[in-house]
Scaffold this motif. Sequence first.
Motif, short mmCIF file in Angstrom:
data_model
loop_
_atom_site.label_atom_id
_atom_site.label_comp_id
_atom_site.label_asym_id
_atom_site.label_seq_id
_atom_site.Cartn_x
_atom_site.Cartn_y
_atom_site.Cartn_z
N GLY A 24 -6.18 5.00 -7.37
CA GLY A 24 -4.83 5.68 -7.33
C GLY A 24 -4.34 6.10 -8.61
O GLY A 24 -3.38 6.45 -8.76
N LEU A 63 -2.53 9.51 -8.36
CA LEU A 63 -1.12 9.37 -8.26
C LEU A 63 -0.27 8.95 -9.20
O LEU A 63 0.73 9.55 -9.62
N LEU A 104 0.94 -2.59 -10.16
CA LEU A 104 0.89 -1.20 -9.52
C LEU A 104 -0.49 -1.05 -9.13
O LEU A 104 -1.56 -1.03 -9.76
N PRO A 133 -2.12 1.66 -6.33
CA PRO A 133 -1.79 2.52 -5.27
C PRO A 133 -3.27 3.07 -4.70
O PRO A 133 -3.23 4.33 -4.58
N ARG A 154 -0.82 1.08 -1.92
CA ARG A 154 -1.07 1.70 -0.46
C ARG A 154 -1.45 1.09 0.56
O ARG A 154 -2.28 -0.04 0.51
N SER A 187 5.13 -1.21 0.04
CA SER A 187 3.86 -0.42 0.27
C SER A 187 4.24 0.99 0.92
O SER A 187 5.44 1.11 1.22
N TYR A 232 -1.05 9.21 0.94
CA TYR A 232 -1.60 9.34 -0.38
C TYR A 232 -0.83 10.60 -1.00
O TYR A 232 -1.65 11.52 -1.10
N SER A 240 2.00 11.78 -4.13
CA SER A 240 2.80 11.28 -5.52
C SER A 240 4.17 11.00 -5.30
O SER A 240 4.99 10.23 -5.61
N LEU A 258 4.82 7.79 -3.45
CA LEU A 258 4.57 6.65 -4.45
C LEU A 258 5.95 6.47 -4.99
O LEU A 258 6.48 5.61 -5.51
#
Length: 481
Positions: A310, A313, A375, A377, A400, A423, A427, A429, A432
């Motif tokens: 990730g 992201l 972190l 993701p 994620r 969570s 997918y 940004s 996130l």
Amino acid sequence: MKKILFTASECVPFIKTGGLADVIGSLPAVLDREKFEVRVMIPAYTIIPEQYRSEMKTVCYFQSFFNGRDRYVGVKELVRDSVIYDFIDNEEYFGGSYPYTDYYYDIEKFCFFCKAVLSVLPSLGFRPDIIHCNDWHTGLIPVYLKTEFAADPFYQGIKSIMTVHNLKFQGLFNAKVMSQISGLPIELFTIDKLLTYEDGNMLKGGLVYADKITTVSETYAEEIKTPEYGEGLDGIFRARWHEFRGIVNGIDDVVFDPATDSLIPHRYTRRTMLTGKTKNKLSLQKKLGLEQDDSVMMMGIVSRLTEQKGMELISRVLPELMASRVQLVVLGTGEAHYENVFRSAAQAYPGRLSANFTYSEEISHQIYAASDAFLMPSRFEPCGLSQLIALRYGSLPIVRETGGLKDTVIPYNQYTGEGTGFSFLFYDSAVLLDILRSALKTYYENRKGYAKLQRRAMDQDFSWAASAKVYEEMYDEMIGE
Ligand code: ADP
Ligand code: GLC
């Protein structure tokens, strides 16, 4: 006694580039020793630290014909925690400063490894009931077992398991060349066996020929039956669904224990978590040149810097994230592009963002211990061990909802207070960023509630006990009583 042989390209503490090494270093040692005799076979890389190499004894060696000429095949051995570790020795293949080299050469050396694993067994006087293969490097073992070695009574009845730790890597190379190197007849390179498009595919061979297939979480097992996650092999997982299952990984709860960890400056338990983590935070800030601030929220990343994790992201949300009151500590190696992103961010946010492009057990443990959140993701994640380690150190994973991340992190629910992390699913940004802001808000506006989540995270049991039982049951079922 039932005999199990694990084979892989990596194993802690001898050689590690990722989570595969952690699994091979911990699962064999926790299997019930009253019932199972366990061995592990990996290459005898010359970069294995001298402290282990000096313990190894050569137990057999011979010349064997492979890819056009006779080659040296040796076995070096050492014993730890009553598990026998055998190292397949050939300095030409396993010299060098890293376990993986260029694409072609990796194919040749792991074809050699697969064949050698089987060839050395009679000399070792060890006939396993099951060979448990891991990832593409060992994919040809089930194939050789059922073809070239099938006529030899020594090998008859040996079962095999193919475990997928990461479907992204399959060991692909031109079929004719792979047939030549491996000595496997070109007739095996058809679409229902070892072929994808023009290429021979070592992992596919393992998936087709193994008696059972597993992967490292239940959700990933479901995901890779779909074209979106299946990397072109989803059809095999669907076709063999009744011999295929997901078994979630555990972690070594002795190595990863904040109460006894000698790599962190301040040890702590669930009870002393708040003060313990704060002291670790101050120490890490000092060590890495970050502003000394015991009340700032610290986020950590310990990861391969690749798209899987990730990183795309994260790079997109960095400016907005850093606009908040937060410190970010990154430890990782990988694609130059992502290293550059973090390198410039470290310059743009001095004292608040520390980027470390190296591999360090010590710094990794210190990040797990010092950070308030972790972190990860990932775009896809077969299991993920980093989030399990983070949980154990009371650093709340921000993940994620994919693969093992979905199976191991309970999302925070602000209404009920339940959860062990944060969570999100899409997918994207912006999504996130939302979840990062929600974690920051919880941390600053409800420190007590956040601490409760941290203690709950530390209470989760991700030791191997439960999953080892599931593997044992599978072995029993395959071997019979
Ligand atoms: P993967 O195997 O896909 O890389 P996992 O989460 O399963 O991911 O395992 C990663 C393992 O490697 C963890 O033990 C993590 O702490 C460790 N790790 C990753 N990068 C580094 C690094 N730069 N330094 C030290 N340890 C690292
Ligand atoms: C792979 C996967 C990771 C998993 C590890 C051990 O490296 O990327 O998700 O935890 O293998 O199974």
